[in-house]
Motif scaffolding. Structure first.
Motif, PDB file in Angstrom:
ATOM      1  N   VAL A 149       0.856  -1.181   0.000  1.00  0.00           N
ATOM      2  CA  VAL A 149       0.000   0.000   0.000  1.00  0.00           C
ATOM      3  C   VAL A 149       0.894   1.234   0.000  1.00  0.00           C
ATOM      4  O   VAL A 149       1.647   1.464   0.954  1.00  0.00           O
ATOM      5  N   TYR A 150       0.843   2.017  -1.078  1.00  0.00           N
ATOM      6  CA  TYR A 150       1.497   3.320  -1.126  1.00  0.00           C
ATOM      7  C   TYR A 150       0.426   4.398  -0.972  1.00  0.00           C
ATOM      8  O   TYR A 150      -0.768   4.109  -1.057  1.00  0.00           O
ATOM      9  N   PHE A 151       0.838   5.643  -0.776  1.00  0.00           N
ATOM     10  CA  PHE A 151      -0.090   6.720  -0.448  1.00  0.00           C
ATOM     11  C   PHE A 151      -0.089   7.785  -1.531  1.00  0.00           C
ATOM     12  O   PHE A 151       0.978   8.263  -1.939  1.00  0.00           O
ATOM     13  N   GLU A 152      -1.273   8.181  -1.980  1.00  0.00           N
ATOM     14  CA  GLU A 152      -1.360   9.103  -3.112  1.00  0.00           C
ATOM     15  C   GLU A 152      -0.793  10.481  -2.802  1.00  0.00           C
ATOM     16  O   GLU A 152      -0.379  11.193  -3.714  1.00  0.00           O
ATOM     17  N   ASP A 153      -0.752  10.887  -1.522  1.00  0.00           N
ATOM     18  CA  ASP A 153      -0.207  12.196  -1.177  1.00  0.00           C
ATOM     19  C   ASP A 153       1.303  12.161  -0.955  1.00  0.00           C
ATOM     20  O   ASP A 153       1.876  13.096  -0.392  1.00  0.00           O
ATOM     21  N   GLU A 154       1.957  11.086  -1.395  1.00  0.00           N
ATOM     22  CA  GLU A 154       3.420  10.978  -1.365  1.00  0.00           C
ATOM     23  C   GLU A 154       3.941  10.873  -2.800  1.00  0.00           C
ATOM     24  O   GLU A 154       4.794  10.044  -3.119  1.00  0.00           O
ATOM     25  N   ALA A 155       3.423  11.750  -3.666  1.00  0.00           N
ATOM     26  CA  ALA A 155       3.708  11.651  -5.101  1.00  0.00           C
ATOM     27  C   ALA A 155       5.210  11.729  -5.401  1.00  0.00           C
ATOM     28  O   ALA A 155       5.727  10.966  -6.233  1.00  0.00           O
ATOM     29  N   GLU A 156       5.919  12.639  -4.764  1.00  0.00           N
ATOM     30  CA  GLU A 156       7.352  12.797  -5.044  1.00  0.00           C
ATOM     31  C   GLU A 156       8.129  11.547  -4.637  1.00  0.00           C
ATOM     32  O   GLU A 156       8.976  11.050  -5.397  1.00  0.00           O
ATOM     33  N   ARG A 173       0.901   0.469 -11.877  1.00  0.00           N
ATOM     34  CA  ARG A 173       1.422   1.086 -10.649  1.00  0.00           C
ATOM     35  C   ARG A 173       0.300   1.674  -9.818  1.00  0.00           C
ATOM     36  O   ARG A 173       0.345   1.653  -8.581  1.00  0.00           O
ATOM     37  N   ALA A 174      -0.703   2.203 -10.493  1.00  0.00           N
ATOM     38  CA  ALA A 174      -1.812   2.859  -9.791  1.00  0.00           C
ATOM     39  C   ALA A 174      -2.588   1.902  -8.893  1.00  0.00           C
ATOM     40  O   ALA A 174      -3.253   2.339  -7.950  1.00  0.00           O
ATOM     41  N   THR A 175      -2.491   0.597  -9.155  1.00  0.00           N
ATOM     42  CA  THR A 175      -3.219  -0.357  -8.315  1.00  0.00           C
ATOM     43  C   THR A 175      -2.615  -0.474  -6.920  1.00  0.00           C
ATOM     44  O   THR A 175      -3.222  -1.090  -6.039  1.00  0.00           O
ATOM     45  N   LEU A 176      -1.445   0.113  -6.710  1.00  0.00           N
ATOM     46  CA  LEU A 176      -0.794   0.065  -5.405  1.00  0.00           C
ATOM     47  C   LEU A 176      -0.940   1.364  -4.622  1.00  0.00           C
ATOM     48  O   LEU A 176      -0.383   1.489  -3.525  1.00  0.00           O
ATOM     49  N   ILE A 177      -1.680   2.318  -5.159  1.00  0.00           N
ATOM     50  CA  ILE A 177      -1.795   3.636  -4.532  1.00  0.00           C
ATOM     51  C   ILE A 177      -3.133   3.771  -3.810  1.00  0.00           C
ATOM     52  O   ILE A 177      -4.199   3.655  -4.417  1.00  0.00           O
ATOM     53  N   ALA A 178      -3.071   4.010  -2.511  1.00  0.00           N
ATOM     54  CA  ALA A 178      -4.281   4.194  -1.713  1.00  0.00           C
ATOM     55  C   ALA A 178      -4.745   5.647  -1.809  1.00  0.00           C
ATOM     56  O   ALA A 178      -3.928   6.579  -1.787  1.00  0.00           O
ATOM     57  N   LYS A 179      -6.050   5.840  -1.924  1.00  0.00           N
ATOM     58  CA  LYS A 179      -6.644   7.169  -2.038  1.00  0.00           C
ATOM     59  C   LYS A 179      -6.941   7.754  -0.653  1.00  0.00           C
ATOM     60  O   LYS A 179      -7.534   7.096   0.186  1.00  0.00           O
ATOM     61  N   ARG A 180      -6.552   9.002  -0.457  1.00  0.00           N
ATOM     62  CA  ARG A 180      -6.733   9.657   0.837  1.00  0.00           C
ATOM     63  C   ARG A 180      -8.077  10.375   0.904  1.00  0.00           C
ATOM     64  O   ARG A 180      -8.445  11.124  -0.002  1.00  0.00           O
ATOM     65  N   THR A 181      -8.799  10.138   1.978  1.00  0.00           N
ATOM     66  CA  THR A 181     -10.046  10.842   2.275  1.00  0.00           C
ATOM     67  C   THR A 181     -10.059  11.163   3.766  1.00  0.00           C
ATOM     68  O   THR A 181      -9.140  10.801   4.506  1.00  0.00           O
ATOM     69  N   GLU A 182     -11.106  11.828   4.197  1.00  0.00           N
ATOM     70  CA  GLU A 182     -11.299  12.090   5.627  1.00  0.00           C
ATOM     71  C   GLU A 182     -12.732  11.756   5.992  1.00  0.00           C
ATOM     72  O   GLU A 182     -13.655  12.003   5.226  1.00  0.00           O
ATOM     73  N   ARG A 183     -12.895  11.176   7.171  1.00  0.00           N
ATOM     74  CA  ARG A 183     -14.222  10.823   7.651  1.00  0.00           C
ATOM     75  C   ARG A 183     -14.287  11.091   9.149  1.00  0.00           C
ATOM     76  O   ARG A 183     -13.502  10.539   9.913  1.00  0.00           O
ATOM     77  N   ASP A 184     -15.197  11.962   9.533  1.00  0.00           N
ATOM     78  CA  ASP A 184     -15.373  12.320  10.950  1.00  0.00           C
ATOM     79  C   ASP A 184     -14.059  12.775  11.578  1.00  0.00           C
ATOM     80  O   ASP A 184     -13.733  12.427  12.718  1.00  0.00           O
TER      81      ASP A 184
END
Length: 206
Positions: A149-156, A173-184
């Protein structure tokens, strides 16, 4: 007199069945067996860094969620240090960096709470982007599957990661990138795992 040797046939392989949860994650399966069940607390209360939740589903070749999956996680702390004697540095008290979860039997959703890991040094002396390693087993899977699991907000950091750069196609490569959201008010990274078909998740032979 020459005696004819009889060779035993190979024992058939067997996938992880539904009873794996009773032995490996009994609390999550509704069995109160252990006072402190292994794999529930990944980071501990004293870990530094950003608290996050990672969640998703495991999807089969027909597009349906699999509801009897077990996942194990392995990660460094926020400073990029593993809780392992072979790695330099010390981690916070209570930080194991290892976890074990199972999918919800009704929805197929899985998830765990931890801290976002830092960048770590790879075996070849190159820095690897922050990531969490997952090991996946379920009924129908003969050999456990390994992915990251990699993180989409770590693009560099992702752009320079030596493992991601081995994957030739950007779509893969995109299948290994987790999408960042916020909940509560909590940071949540969404990471759905596809076992087959279009946009199949990249798995590693390790």
């Amino acid at each position: 007199m020459v005696q004819k040797l009889e060779y035993l046939k190979e024992t058939p392989s067997q996938t992880a069945g539904p009873y794996v949860h009773i032995g490996l994650a009994p609390g999550a399966a509704g069995f109160d067996i252990y006072e402190n069940e292994l794999g529930r607390d990944i980071a501990g209360p004293d870990a530094k860094g950003e608290r996050i939740r990672v969640e998703g589903v495991v999807i089969d070749g027909t597009g349906s969620p699999i509801k009897d999956v077990m996942l194990e996680t392995w990660q460094a702390n926020a400073e990029g240090v593993y809780a392992h004697p072979e790695h330099d540095g010390e981690v916070e008290a209570g930080f194991s960096g290892w976890g074990r979860v199972i999918t919800d039997f009704d929805s197929g959703e899985w998830g765990f709470d931890t801290v976002k890991p830092g960048a770590v040094m790879g075996r070849n002396g190159r820095m690897m982007a922050p990531h969490i390693t997952l090991w996946i087993v379920a009924r129908g899977i003969n050999i456990g599957l390994n992915t990251r699991v990699y993180f989409e907000d770590e693009a560099e950091a992702n752009a320079a990661d030596p493992v991601l750069n081995v994957i030739e196609w950007e779509r893969r490569r995109a299948t290994l990138i987790a999408k960042r959201t916020e909940r509560d008010g909590q940071v949540v990274y969404r990471f759905d795992i596809k076992l087959q078909g279009e946009d199949e998740t990249v798995f590693f032979d390790i």
